[in-house]
Design a protein around this motif. Structure first.
Motif, mmCIF file in Angstrom:
data_model
loop_
_atom_site.group_PDB
_atom_site.id
_atom_site.type_symbol
_atom_site.label_atom_id
_atom_site.label_comp_id
_atom_site.label_asym_id
_atom_site.label_seq_id
_atom_site.Cartn_x
_atom_site.Cartn_y
_atom_site.Cartn_z
ATOM 1 N N PRO A 159 0.800 -1.221 0.000
ATOM 2 C CA PRO A 159 0.000 0.000 0.000
ATOM 3 C C PRO A 159 0.837 1.277 0.000
ATOM 4 O O PRO A 159 1.951 1.314 0.492
ATOM 5 C CB PRO A 159 -0.723 -0.114 1.343
ATOM 6 C CG PRO A 159 0.237 -0.820 2.243
ATOM 7 C CD PRO A 159 0.945 -1.796 1.351
ATOM 8 N N MET A 160 0.222 2.300 -0.608
ATOM 9 C CA MET A 160 0.783 3.639 -0.551
ATOM 10 C C MET A 160 0.134 4.297 0.665
ATOM 11 O O MET A 160 -1.093 4.380 0.727
ATOM 12 C CB MET A 160 0.436 4.359 -1.860
ATOM 13 C CG MET A 160 1.044 5.720 -2.009
ATOM 14 S SD MET A 160 0.177 6.990 -1.060
ATOM 15 C CE MET A 160 0.366 8.367 -2.119
ATOM 16 N N VAL A 161 0.915 4.706 1.621
ATOM 17 C CA VAL A 161 0.340 5.199 2.879
ATOM 18 C C VAL A 161 0.772 6.632 3.207
ATOM 19 O O VAL A 161 0.712 7.050 4.362
ATOM 20 C CB VAL A 161 0.696 4.248 4.057
ATOM 21 C CG1 VAL A 161 0.236 2.835 3.762
ATOM 22 C CG2 VAL A 161 2.180 4.266 4.382
ATOM 23 N N ASP A 162 1.199 7.363 2.181
ATOM 24 C CA ASP A 162 1.681 8.725 2.419
ATOM 25 C C ASP A 162 0.539 9.630 2.886
ATOM 26 O O ASP A 162 -0.453 9.797 2.174
ATOM 27 C CB ASP A 162 2.284 9.309 1.135
ATOM 28 C CG ASP A 162 3.377 8.412 0.568
ATOM 29 O OD1 ASP A 162 4.147 7.854 1.368
ATOM 30 O OD2 ASP A 162 3.452 8.266 -0.659
ATOM 31 N N ILE A 163 0.713 10.207 4.051
ATOM 32 C CA ILE A 163 -0.269 11.177 4.535
ATOM 33 C C ILE A 163 -0.250 12.376 3.588
ATOM 34 O O ILE A 163 0.824 12.888 3.254
ATOM 35 C CB ILE A 163 0.098 11.639 5.965
ATOM 36 C CG1 ILE A 163 -0.019 10.481 6.949
ATOM 37 C CG2 ILE A 163 -0.723 12.847 6.403
ATOM 38 C CD1 ILE A 163 -1.425 9.980 7.189
ATOM 39 N N ALA A 164 -1.432 12.815 3.161
ATOM 40 C CA ALA A 164 -1.486 13.912 2.190
ATOM 41 C C ALA A 164 -2.482 14.969 2.648
ATOM 42 O O ALA A 164 -3.652 14.670 2.862
ATOM 43 C CB ALA A 164 -1.883 13.381 0.825
ATOM 44 N N ARG A 165 -1.999 16.163 2.782
ATOM 45 C CA ARG A 165 -2.863 17.258 3.230
ATOM 46 C C ARG A 165 -2.917 18.370 2.201
ATOM 47 O O ARG A 165 -3.350 19.480 2.505
ATOM 48 C CB ARG A 165 -2.308 17.816 4.541
ATOM 49 C CG ARG A 165 -2.449 16.827 5.675
ATOM 50 C CD ARG A 165 -1.612 17.246 6.831
ATOM 51 N NE ARG A 165 -1.948 16.475 8.014
ATOM 52 C CZ ARG A 165 -1.371 16.684 9.187
ATOM 53 N NH1 ARG A 165 -0.455 17.623 9.331
ATOM 54 N NH2 ARG A 165 -1.712 15.952 10.226
ATOM 55 N N ASP A 166 -2.421 18.064 1.030
ATOM 56 C CA ASP A 166 -2.429 19.067 -0.019
ATOM 57 C C ASP A 166 -3.104 18.487 -1.246
ATOM 58 O O ASP A 166 -2.510 17.706 -1.985
ATOM 59 C CB ASP A 166 -0.997 19.490 -0.351
ATOM 60 C CG ASP A 166 -0.981 20.716 -1.225
ATOM 61 O OD1 ASP A 166 -1.940 20.894 -2.012
ATOM 62 O OD2 ASP A 166 -0.027 21.503 -1.139
ATOM 63 N N PRO A 167 -4.369 18.844 -1.466
ATOM 64 C CA PRO A 167 -5.109 18.236 -2.575
ATOM 65 C C PRO A 167 -4.610 18.651 -3.952
ATOM 66 O O PRO A 167 -5.058 18.088 -4.951
ATOM 67 C CB PRO A 167 -6.549 18.702 -2.334
ATOM 68 C CG PRO A 167 -6.455 19.877 -1.443
ATOM 69 C CD PRO A 167 -5.190 19.740 -0.653
ATOM 70 N N ARG A 168 -3.681 19.592 -3.994
ATOM 71 C CA ARG A 168 -3.101 19.889 -5.310
ATOM 72 C C ARG A 168 -2.265 18.706 -5.791
ATOM 73 O O ARG A 168 -2.072 18.480 -6.958
ATOM 74 C CB ARG A 168 -2.212 21.143 -5.228
ATOM 75 C CG ARG A 168 -2.987 22.400 -5.016
ATOM 76 C CD ARG A 168 -2.095 23.588 -4.754
ATOM 77 N NE ARG A 168 -1.353 23.434 -3.501
ATOM 78 C CZ ARG A 168 -0.560 24.371 -2.997
ATOM 79 N NH1 ARG A 168 -0.380 25.508 -3.643
ATOM 80 N NH2 ARG A 168 0.074 24.167 -1.855
ATOM 81 N N TRP A 169 -1.737 17.960 -4.833
ATOM 82 C CA TRP A 169 -0.904 16.791 -5.148
ATOM 83 C C TRP A 169 -1.784 15.677 -5.697
ATOM 84 O O TRP A 169 -2.688 15.186 -4.995
ATOM 85 C CB TRP A 169 -0.210 16.341 -3.857
ATOM 86 C CG TRP A 169 0.896 15.359 -4.066
ATOM 87 C CD1 TRP A 169 1.951 15.461 -4.921
ATOM 88 C CD2 TRP A 169 1.076 14.107 -3.371
ATOM 89 N NE1 TRP A 169 2.765 14.366 -4.798
ATOM 90 C CE2 TRP A 169 2.245 13.525 -3.867
ATOM 91 C CE3 TRP A 169 0.357 13.432 -2.380
ATOM 92 C CZ2 TRP A 169 2.743 12.292 -3.409
ATOM 93 C CZ3 TRP A 169 0.834 12.217 -1.924
ATOM 94 C CH2 TRP A 169 2.015 11.652 -2.426
ATOM 95 N N GLY A 170 -1.506 15.240 -6.924
ATOM 96 C CA GLY A 170 -2.381 14.240 -7.558
ATOM 97 C C GLY A 170 -2.376 12.901 -6.844
ATOM 98 O O GLY A 170 -3.326 12.118 -6.936
ATOM 99 N N ARG A 171 -1.299 12.618 -6.127
ATOM 100 C CA ARG A 171 -1.176 11.295 -5.524
ATOM 101 C C ARG A 171 -1.966 11.147 -4.233
ATOM 102 O O ARG A 171 -1.955 10.081 -3.626
ATOM 103 C CB ARG A 171 0.295 10.935 -5.350
ATOM 104 C CG ARG A 171 1.029 10.965 -6.667
ATOM 105 C CD ARG A 171 2.346 10.227 -6.674
ATOM 106 N NE ARG A 171 2.156 8.797 -6.825
ATOM 107 C CZ ARG A 171 3.147 7.929 -7.055
ATOM 108 N NH1 ARG A 171 4.394 8.372 -7.162
ATOM 109 N NH2 ARG A 171 2.898 6.639 -7.185
ATOM 110 N N VAL A 172 -2.674 12.201 -3.849
ATOM 111 C CA VAL A 172 -3.598 12.085 -2.720
ATOM 112 C C VAL A 172 -4.599 10.953 -3.016
ATOM 113 O O VAL A 172 -5.073 10.264 -2.115
ATOM 114 C CB VAL A 172 -4.282 13.452 -2.456
ATOM 115 C CG1 VAL A 172 -5.186 13.853 -3.582
ATOM 116 C CG2 VAL A 172 -5.050 13.465 -1.158
#
Ligand code: BGC
Length: 764
Positions: A159-172
């Motif tokens: 799994p990809m488990v990167d916490i993402a708080r920036d919806p500009r980032w496509g990998r969210v």
């Protein structure tokens, strides 16, 4: 004399420590240890380095392996595994070269990005996280493992488990959103689902948790960009999901592209050895991301030989695609830049993975052509995918109970995603057969039969700029530029005018999120908003079905469209699942694992933020000299954990069994939940805690538990959470994981904003 004694004691101590470490390994699996010992004794240095090499599959085709460049390398023993080779016959073919034509006959490991299902494609990971249903997520990974292993794959980059708080980032789109607690639960579910309880079974996959670490914190949401953060934030907010995967026994870890504390992850010794191995006890292998070692040169760390040696010394075991290890490590060994022990260690870890997968016992374990015929894309898997997808959708608005729709009359089906099978699966759909994907139009037809009429118009392209259109679709245009946007809208309006209700299926194209799909404007793209406005102007009720791989800024839509159903990207069965929900066969129960901001200027906006010294009370407008903006409030459009249902859930009072606790006591928090609406349905009851005073500043609330409960219409249930000091722990200024006595606010509710709360005091 003194020095000799010191020297001898030190040698003895080192010897004991080394033997102890080795013994631990031997004890874990003596048979494996001695088998690999034996094998490694026979290996040349170049063959050992070969195991560390993971080239791309190039254009390898069945029957040609022997003649290809890759085939040559496999025979030489210069390849440890291959990436993204598709089909059991091809894989069998390649494996045959390794085990019949290379000197030591070491089998290859075959990895692939099996991210959200295989040929049966499930919703994108962000959608799966919205289900808040761990058993269901585990089930998707289990089915993915069955299908992928039936097709020759034994290792997935998930799994990809990167916490993402920036919806500009496509990998969210690829992860579980913004929260470390939810992210950790999801990480465990994937690992258990893929790996099962025995990796050597022919239907379990080795998992690879990625991207280690902090990839989701790329500055400005621009993919591959720099990250930089304090250790305290790292430990509390970004690292827990990776750790959860390690704790769950994940077999491998993938490094990230970004730097961590000024050093690219693949060459970061602190990250890969001190933290991952020494502190966390990880004993699998570390693979880089795609050419990440070579990219360290661009980061400014030196030439290929330098960065390859640096990566090995840091604790990287396998080099994905770049061949830096293959082409430079022998030289570095001669020059004393790396040691044979470092090469041996990495080689051993790769061989151990192959051993655990049972490849030495039977290199064709995952290559049974019969399984490929009977276990992939089965009816059972498709049925599961349909039900699963319907449980990931999030109902964002439903004015006057417009939804569910009645199965009658004339329905206008409009929008670039209304009849678009190729865009149902979402990003990372490597093994999807898009011909099997059910479009929304098809799904509606399946569910409605002859009960209602469907009238279709495209209404708009995704975007109006043909160059951007190609960029969001791997170079192939998906737009219809034979007509002007106005002409397309006019057609949709004329269709809508003749109908009773409009279903507008709008949003992003599948490839607008995922890798290298950062956006600086995250509103509904192209002329789709204009289309929605025109549809509203017809006076017909409009339901917006939203496809997206990220939170979008949709203040206007929230204000003006009566019903909004966010379906993310639902995978192969999207159309059927959407129809099931639109017509009330399934009551939506998804909750947002990410905050939806009002505009891009608010980013990063996440629910578990710190309070600051000048907090603006939640829900309030501008106050001079408080922490806010002149032109927008601090509120999101939709908070974390938010999602409606066709029924209504009413929360009773929060009851705590005590309010004064000592360290060995636990707290029981209960709340009654009543389904006071007209439909049966499921609700995700969420527990949040705030630590009011700490030795370091603490978030305003943190998710600490949730339960997804099903209630029949009119039913009441008592929901109970047991809270212990374990739930209060955090990493303090010394990076010690502990809890501190004091006052805590306990909050329970159906999303992170609307909660019932009470305060307790906990002493030590
Ligand atoms: C991505 C990884 C992926 C790898 C292999 C990279 O570009 O960042 O997530 O696993 O490619 O396909």
């Amino acid at each position: 004399m003194k020095f000799r004694i010191f020297f001898l004691t030190t040698c003895l101590a080192i010897h004991i420590a080394f033997t102890y470490a080795q013994n631990a390994e031997v004890q874990a699996d003596p048979k494996m240890h001695f088998f690999i010992d034996d094998l490694m004794k026979k290996m040349t240095i170049q063959e050992k380095i070969g195991q560390l090499n993971l080239p791309g599959s190039g254009d390898i085709t069945t029957g040609q392996t022997t003649n290809s460049d890759i085939g040559k390398k496999i025979k030489e023993g210069s390849v440890g595994g291959l990436l993204n080779v598709k089909s059991v016959t091809k894989i069998r073919d390649v494996q045959k070269v390794a085990v019949e034509e290379s000197r030591l006959k070491i089998p290859l490991i075959f990895g692939m990005d099996v991210i959200h299902g295989y040929q049966t494609t499930f919703p994108i990971p962000l959608a799966l996280a919205s289900s808040f249903d761990m058993a269901m997520i585990e089930q998707t990974a289990r089915i993915a493992a069955t299908e992928a292993t039936a097709d020759g794959i034994c290792w997935t980059f998930s799994p990809m488990v990167d916490i993402a708080r920036d919806p500009r980032w496509g990998r969210v789109a690829e992860g579980a959103g913004e929260d470390a607690f939810l992210g950790s639960m999801v990480a465990r579910a994937y690992v258990h689902g893929y790996q099962g309880d025995d990796l050597s079974k022919n239907n379990t996959l080795m998992a690879c948790v990625k991207h280690f670490a902090l990839y989701g914190a790329a500055e400005g949401g621009r993919d591959y960009n720099t990250t930089d953060m304090s250790r305290i934030r790292m430990y509390n907010e970004y690292l827990p999901p990776y750790y959860a995967a390690v704790e769950a026994g994940v077999g491998s870890v993938m490094t990230s592209f970004n730097e961590v504390d000024g050093i690219p992850a693949s060459g970061n010794r602190w990250l890969l050895t001190d933290l991952l191995r020494d502190q966390w006890g990880f004993n699998g292998f570390v693979v880089t991301d795609f050419t990440a070692i070579n990219e360290m040169t661009e980061h400014g760390m030196g030439d290929l030989q330098t960065v390859s040696a640096m990566a090995l010394r840091a604790g990287t075991d396998m080099d994905m695609v770049g061949e830096g290890f293959l082409t430079t490590l022998e030289k570095s060994l001669k020059e004393g830049k790396v040691t044979i022990e470092q090469i041996d260690k990495a080689c051993r870890r790769i061989l151990e993975a192959k051993y655990k997968l049972g490849l030495f016992e039977d290199p064709y374990r995952y290559c049974e052509p019969n399984r490929a015929k009977t276990e992939i894309a089965t009816d059972d898997h498709f049925n599961a995918a349909r039900e699963i997808a319907s449980r990931t959708f999030v109902l964002l608005k439903n004015e006057n109970q417009l939804l569910p729709l009645a199965k009658k009359g004339k329905i206008a089906l409009v929008g670039p995603l209304a009849n678009n099978p190729g865009n149902m699966a979402g990003m990372w759909a490597v093994a999807t057969d898009h011909r099997q994907s059910v479009s929304v139009w098809q799904g509606l037809k399946n569910v409605l039969g002859t009960d209602a009429e469907i009238h279709y118009a495209r209404g708009a392209n995704f975007v109006e700029d043909p160059a951007l259109d190609k960029r969001i679709n791997y170079g192939a245009s998906v737009g219809d530029y034979s007509r002007t946007p106005e002409e397309m809208i006019a057609e949709a309006v004329s269709v809508a005018s003749q109908c009773d209700v409009v279903v507008a299926v709008v949003g992003e194209a599948a490839e607008m999120s995922g890798e290298c799909s950062s956006r600086s404007d995250i509103s509904l793209p192209g002329h789709q908003k204009a289309l929605l406005k025109a549809l509203l102007d017809t006076g017909k009720p409009v339901v917006m079905v939203l496809f997206t791989g990220r939170p979008l800024t949709m203040t206007w839509e929230q204000k003006n469209i009566p019903a909004i159903l966010n379906v993310w990207f639902g995978g192969t069965q999207s159309g059927n699942a959407i129809a099931d929900v639109l017509f009330g066969v399934v009551n939506p129960s998804g909750k947002l694992p990410v905050t939806f901001p009002q505009n891009v200027g608010q980013i990063p906006l996440y629910y578990n933020h710190k309070n600051t010294g000048r907090p603006l009370p939640e829900g309030e407008g501008f106050h001079k000299f408080l922490s806010n903006y002149l032109d927008v409030t601090n509120d999101p459009i939709y908070p974390f954990g938010f999602g409606l249902s066709y029924t209504r859930f009413t929360y009773g009072n929060l009851i705590l069994d005590r309010t004064q606790l000592t360290e060995n006591q636990s707290l029981t928090a209960t709340i009654t939940l009543t389904n006071s609406g007209n439909y049966d349905g499921a609700e995700v009851v969420q527990l949040y805690i705030r630590d009011l005073v700490g030795s370091v500043t603490r978030p305003v609330k943190e998710l600490k538990g949730f339960q997804k409960v099903f209630l029949k219409s009119g039913e009441t249930k008592t929901i109970t959470f047991i809270i212990t000091p374990e739930d209060l722990k955090f990493f303090n200024d010394d990076l010690k994981f502990d809890w501190e006595p004091g006052e805590f606010v306990i909050m329970i509710g159906g999303n992170s904003r609307d909660v019932k709360s009470a305060t307790v005091t906990w002493t030590k």
